[in-house]
Design a protein around this motif. Structure first.
Motif, PDB file in Angstrom:
ATOM      1  N   SER A   1      12.918  -7.672  -5.264  1.00  0.00           N
ATOM      2  CA  SER A   1      12.631  -6.277  -4.913  1.00  0.00           C
ATOM      3  C   SER A   1      13.492  -5.816  -3.741  1.00  0.00           C
ATOM      4  CB  SER A   1      11.158  -6.118  -4.539  1.00  0.00           C
ATOM      5  OG  SER A   1      10.336  -6.444  -5.634  1.00  0.00           O
ATOM      6  N   LYS A   2      14.013  -4.615  -3.869  1.00  0.00           N
ATOM      7  CA  LYS A   2      14.819  -4.021  -2.807  1.00  0.00           C
ATOM      8  C   LYS A   2      13.972  -3.176  -1.860  1.00  0.00           C
ATOM      9  CE  LYS A   2      18.674  -5.681  -4.390  1.00  0.00           C
ATOM     10  NZ  LYS A   2      19.274  -6.851  -3.701  1.00  0.00           N
ATOM     11  N   PHE A   3      12.794  -2.774  -2.308  1.00  0.00           N
ATOM     12  CA  PHE A   3      11.856  -2.055  -1.449  1.00  0.00           C
ATOM     13  C   PHE A   3      10.443  -2.337  -1.947  1.00  0.00           C
ATOM     14  CE2 PHE A   3      13.084   0.889  -4.803  1.00  0.00           C
ATOM     15  CZ  PHE A   3      11.914   1.537  -5.163  1.00  0.00           C
ATOM     16  N   ILE A   4       9.476  -2.161  -1.048  1.00  0.00           N
ATOM     17  CA  ILE A   4       8.088  -2.470  -1.336  1.00  0.00           C
ATOM     18  C   ILE A   4       7.246  -1.219  -1.125  1.00  0.00           C
ATOM     19  CG2 ILE A   4       6.080  -3.842  -0.641  1.00  0.00           C
ATOM     20  CD1 ILE A   4       8.213  -5.604  -1.854  1.00  0.00           C
ATOM     21  N   VAL A   5       6.343  -0.949  -2.070  1.00  0.00           N
ATOM     22  CA  VAL A   5       5.466   0.210  -1.982  1.00  0.00           C
ATOM     23  C   VAL A   5       4.013  -0.260  -1.999  1.00  0.00           C
ATOM     24  CG1 VAL A   5       4.862   2.447  -2.972  1.00  0.00           C
ATOM     25  CG2 VAL A   5       7.187   1.553  -3.258  1.00  0.00           C
ATOM     26  N   SER A   6       3.214   0.273  -1.098  1.00  0.00           N
ATOM     27  CA  SER A   6       1.800  -0.082  -1.019  1.00  0.00           C
ATOM     28  C   SER A   6       0.950   1.179  -1.068  1.00  0.00           C
ATOM     29  CB  SER A   6       1.516  -0.848   0.278  1.00  0.00           C
ATOM     30  OG  SER A   6       0.125  -1.056   0.442  1.00  0.00           O
ATOM     31  N   PRO A   7      -0.241   1.112  -1.680  1.00  0.00           N
ATOM     32  CA  PRO A   7      -1.105   2.300  -1.701  1.00  0.00           C
ATOM     33  C   PRO A   7      -1.741   2.598  -0.354  1.00  0.00           C
ATOM     34  CG  PRO A   7      -2.188   0.454  -2.785  1.00  0.00           C
ATOM     35  CD  PRO A   7      -0.782   0.017  -2.506  1.00  0.00           C
ATOM     36  N   GLY A   8      -1.687   1.641   0.577  1.00  0.00           N
ATOM     37  CA  GLY A   8      -2.283   1.855   1.892  1.00  0.00           C
ATOM     38  C   GLY A   8      -1.497   1.129   2.961  1.00  0.00           C
ATOM     39  N   VAL A   9      -2.046   1.119   4.170  1.00  0.00           N
ATOM     40  CA  VAL A   9      -1.380   0.473   5.288  1.00  0.00           C
ATOM     41  C   VAL A   9      -2.384  -0.428   6.000  1.00  0.00           C
ATOM     42  CG1 VAL A   9      -1.818   2.479   6.777  1.00  0.00           C
ATOM     43  CG2 VAL A   9      -0.037   0.843   7.394  1.00  0.00           C
TER      44      VAL A   9
ATOM     45  N   LEU B   1       1.916  -4.607   7.605  1.00  0.00           N
ATOM     46  CA  LEU B   1       2.882  -4.210   8.629  1.00  0.00           C
ATOM     47  C   LEU B   1       3.555  -5.433   9.241  1.00  0.00           C
ATOM     48  CD1 LEU B   1       0.942  -1.334  10.437  1.00  0.00           C
ATOM     49  CD2 LEU B   1       2.885  -1.113   8.868  1.00  0.00           C
ATOM     50  N   ALA B   2       2.787  -6.508   9.424  1.00  0.00           N
ATOM     51  CA  ALA B   2       3.359  -7.742   9.957  1.00  0.00           C
ATOM     52  C   ALA B   2       4.347  -8.350   8.976  1.00  0.00           C
ATOM     53  CB  ALA B   2       2.249  -8.740  10.275  1.00  0.00           C
ATOM     54  N   ALA B   3       3.998  -8.345   7.683  1.00  0.00           N
ATOM     55  CA  ALA B   3       4.899  -8.880   6.662  1.00  0.00           C
ATOM     56  C   ALA B   3       6.192  -8.081   6.618  1.00  0.00           C
ATOM     57  CB  ALA B   3       4.210  -8.860   5.297  1.00  0.00           C
ATOM     58  N   ALA B   4       6.070  -6.769   6.714  1.00  0.00           N
ATOM     59  CA  ALA B   4       7.259  -5.914   6.690  1.00  0.00           C
ATOM     60  C   ALA B   4       8.108  -6.128   7.930  1.00  0.00           C
ATOM     61  CB  ALA B   4       6.841  -4.454   6.579  1.00  0.00           C
ATOM     62  N   GLY B   5       7.439  -6.383   9.053  1.00  0.00           N
ATOM     63  CA  GLY B   5       8.171  -6.605  10.292  1.00  0.00           C
ATOM     64  C   GLY B   5       9.014  -7.860  10.275  1.00  0.00           C
ATOM     65  N   ASN B   6       8.629  -8.821   9.427  1.00  0.00           N
ATOM     66  CA  ASN B   6       9.358 -10.081   9.318  1.00  0.00           C
ATOM     67  C   ASN B   6      10.344 -10.095   8.160  1.00  0.00           C
ATOM     68  OD1 ASN B   6       8.001 -11.282  11.510  1.00  0.00           O
ATOM     69  ND2 ASN B   6       6.256 -11.784  10.205  1.00  0.00           N
ATOM     70  N   SER B   7      10.574  -8.940   7.542  1.00  0.00           N
ATOM     71  CA  SER B   7      11.413  -8.866   6.349  1.00  0.00           C
ATOM     72  C   SER B   7      12.475  -7.786   6.515  1.00  0.00           C
ATOM     73  CB  SER B   7      10.549  -8.559   5.123  1.00  0.00           C
ATOM     74  OG  SER B   7      11.350  -8.295   3.985  1.00  0.00           O
ATOM     75  N   GLU B   8      13.598  -7.986   5.819  1.00  0.00           N
ATOM     76  CA  GLU B   8      14.637  -6.964   5.777  1.00  0.00           C
ATOM     77  C   GLU B   8      14.361  -5.930   4.690  1.00  0.00           C
ATOM     78  OE1 GLU B   8      17.269  -6.568   7.866  1.00  0.00           O
ATOM     79  OE2 GLU B   8      16.210  -8.114   9.002  1.00  0.00           O
ATOM     80  N   VAL B   9      13.381  -6.210   3.830  1.00  0.00           N
ATOM     81  CA  VAL B   9      13.043  -5.290   2.741  1.00  0.00           C
ATOM     82  C   VAL B   9      12.153  -4.185   3.297  1.00  0.00           C
ATOM     83  CG1 VAL B   9      11.909  -5.056   0.499  1.00  0.00           C
ATOM     84  CG2 VAL B   9      13.213  -7.116   1.029  1.00  0.00           C
ATOM     85  N   PRO B  10      12.551  -2.921   3.141  1.00  0.00           N
ATOM     86  CA  PRO B  10      11.759  -1.825   3.719  1.00  0.00           C
ATOM     87  C   PRO B  10      10.453  -1.599   2.970  1.00  0.00           C
ATOM     88  CG  PRO B  10      13.633  -0.946   2.489  1.00  0.00           C
ATOM     89  CD  PRO B  10      13.795  -2.443   2.515  1.00  0.00           C
ATOM     90  N   LEU B  11       9.439  -1.178   3.719  1.00  0.00           N
ATOM     91  CA  LEU B  11       8.110  -0.904   3.188  1.00  0.00           C
ATOM     92  C   LEU B  11       7.858   0.599   3.166  1.00  0.00           C
ATOM     93  CD1 LEU B  11       5.149  -1.747   2.419  1.00  0.00           C
ATOM     94  CD2 LEU B  11       4.689  -1.810   4.890  1.00  0.00           C
ATOM     95  N   LEU B  12       7.314   1.080   2.045  1.00  0.00           N
ATOM     96  CA  LEU B  12       6.838   2.457   1.926  1.00  0.00           C
ATOM     97  C   LEU B  12       5.323   2.374   1.775  1.00  0.00           C
ATOM     98  CD1 LEU B  12       7.445   5.518   1.590  1.00  0.00           C
ATOM     99  CD2 LEU B  12       7.639   5.095  -0.872  1.00  0.00           C
ATOM    100  N   PRO B  13       4.582   2.440   2.886  1.00  0.00           N
ATOM    101  CA  PRO B  13       3.134   2.280   2.808  1.00  0.00           C
ATOM    102  C   PRO B  13       2.421   3.601   2.555  1.00  0.00           C
ATOM    103  CG  PRO B  13       3.774   2.405   5.095  1.00  0.00           C
ATOM    104  CD  PRO B  13       5.042   2.571   4.280  1.00  0.00           C
ATOM    105  N   GLY B  14       1.287   3.519   1.914  1.00  0.00           N
ATOM    106  CA  GLY B  14       0.499   4.712   1.683  1.00  0.00           C
ATOM    107  C   GLY B  14      -0.286   5.115   2.916  1.00  0.00           C
ATOM    108  N   ALA B  15      -0.364   6.411   3.171  1.00  0.00           N
ATOM    109  CA  ALA B  15      -1.155   6.938   4.287  1.00  0.00           C
ATOM    110  C   ALA B  15      -1.592   8.354   3.937  1.00  0.00           C
ATOM    111  CB  ALA B  15      -0.353   6.926   5.584  1.00  0.00           C
ATOM    112  N   ILE B  16      -2.876   8.614   4.091  1.00  0.00           N
ATOM    113  CA  ILE B  16      -3.420   9.941   3.782  1.00  0.00           C
ATOM    114  C   ILE B  16      -4.042  10.580   5.008  1.00  0.00           C
ATOM    115  CG2 ILE B  16      -5.137  11.218   2.426  1.00  0.00           C
ATOM    116  CD1 ILE B  16      -4.870   9.149   0.259  1.00  0.00           C
ATOM    117  N   THR B  17      -4.915   9.842   5.687  1.00  0.00           N
ATOM    118  CA  THR B  17      -5.645  10.414   6.815  1.00  0.00           C
ATOM    119  C   THR B  17      -4.772  10.465   8.064  1.00  0.00           C
ATOM    120  OG1 THR B  17      -6.479   8.292   7.641  1.00  0.00           O
ATOM    121  CG2 THR B  17      -7.755   9.376   5.897  1.00  0.00           C
ATOM    122  N   PRO B  18      -5.099  11.347   9.000  1.00  0.00           N
ATOM    123  CA  PRO B  18      -4.348  11.377  10.253  1.00  0.00           C
ATOM    124  C   PRO B  18      -4.318  10.017  10.951  1.00  0.00           C
ATOM    125  CG  PRO B  18      -5.644  13.371  10.057  1.00  0.00           C
ATOM    126  CD  PRO B  18      -6.039  12.496   8.908  1.00  0.00           C
TER     127      PRO B  18
END
Length: 213
Positions: A88-96, A101-118
């Motif tokens: 995978s070249k990028f990762i998408v999650s329905p939430g955060v 966030l820790a897994a993404a911080g240790n990876s070069e693969v960018p994360l697109l996390p889901g976020a709805i609420t403020p």
């Protein structure tokens, strides 16, 4: 804009629609990715919603050079690592979550996390993420909700997914805080099962022609 956001946006390369794919038959992965790429949608999201999803990602990433394969419905660090190893070249999650966030911080693969609420948006922002998935878009308030977020969260951009279709995609794409949309309408189950790659290519070509106003 964070470096990982820049990397993700570079991968998407202005693509207005990211196909969200559920692949039941792993043999469909390669011809499906090729059809979408021919239609102008090179970046695709294969969701981990089926037993063979990781193998589908592995095949599409390994055999379709023109495709930029991402993984979706990633729920934890273990799935993040599995998807990354599958190519995978990028990762998408329905939430955060902190774990993601820790897994993404240790990876070069960018994360697109889901976020709805403020609160979710603020948590992602604190982690240095300023490009987020807005899911489920229609059910969460749709275009009007995203309009309301634009002022307090200036600098945060979204990829709305969930209930987005050919009929309402341009409503989302017209918003200043929306970079792209995610949708499954470009590769419906019936066309995948029928192996109608020409029809999927045509739908992809229509979707790739949608541009921000």
């Amino acid at each position: 804009m964070s470096s990982k956001t820049e990397k993700l946006l570079s991968l998407l390369d202005g693509q207005p629609v990211i196909p969200v794919l559920k692949i039941d038959n792993v043999a469909d992965a390669v011809p499906l990715a090729r059809a979408l790429a021919r239609g102008g949608l090179r970046a695709i999201e294969i969701t981990l919603r089926t037993p063979d999803a990781l193998e589908a990602i592995r095949r599409a990433a390994g055999e379709v050079e023109e495709a930029i394969v991402g993984s979706g419905t990633i729920l934890d660090a273990r799935q993040f690592e599995q998807a990354e190893k599958a190519g995978s070249k990028f990762i998408v999650s329905p939430g955060v979550t902190r774990e993601l966030l820790a897994a993404a911080g240790n990876s070069e693969v960018p994360l697109l996390p889901g976020a709805i609420t403020p609160g979710e948006i603020m948590a992602a922002r604190e982690a240095g993420l300023d490009f987020l998935k807005f899911f489920p878009a229609e059910q969460a308030g749709g275009v009007s909700f995203l309009k309301a977020l634009a002022s307090p969260f200036a600098g945060i951009n979204f990829c709305p997914t969930g209930g987005v279709s050919a009929k309402n995609a341009m409503e989302y794409l017209s918003l200043p805080n929306v970079n792209c949309v995610g949708g499954s309408w470009v590769a419906p189950d019936n066309l995948i099962k029928a192996g109608n790659w020409a029809a999927i290519e045509a739908l992809a070509r229509e979707a790739s022609g949608l541009r921000k106003s």
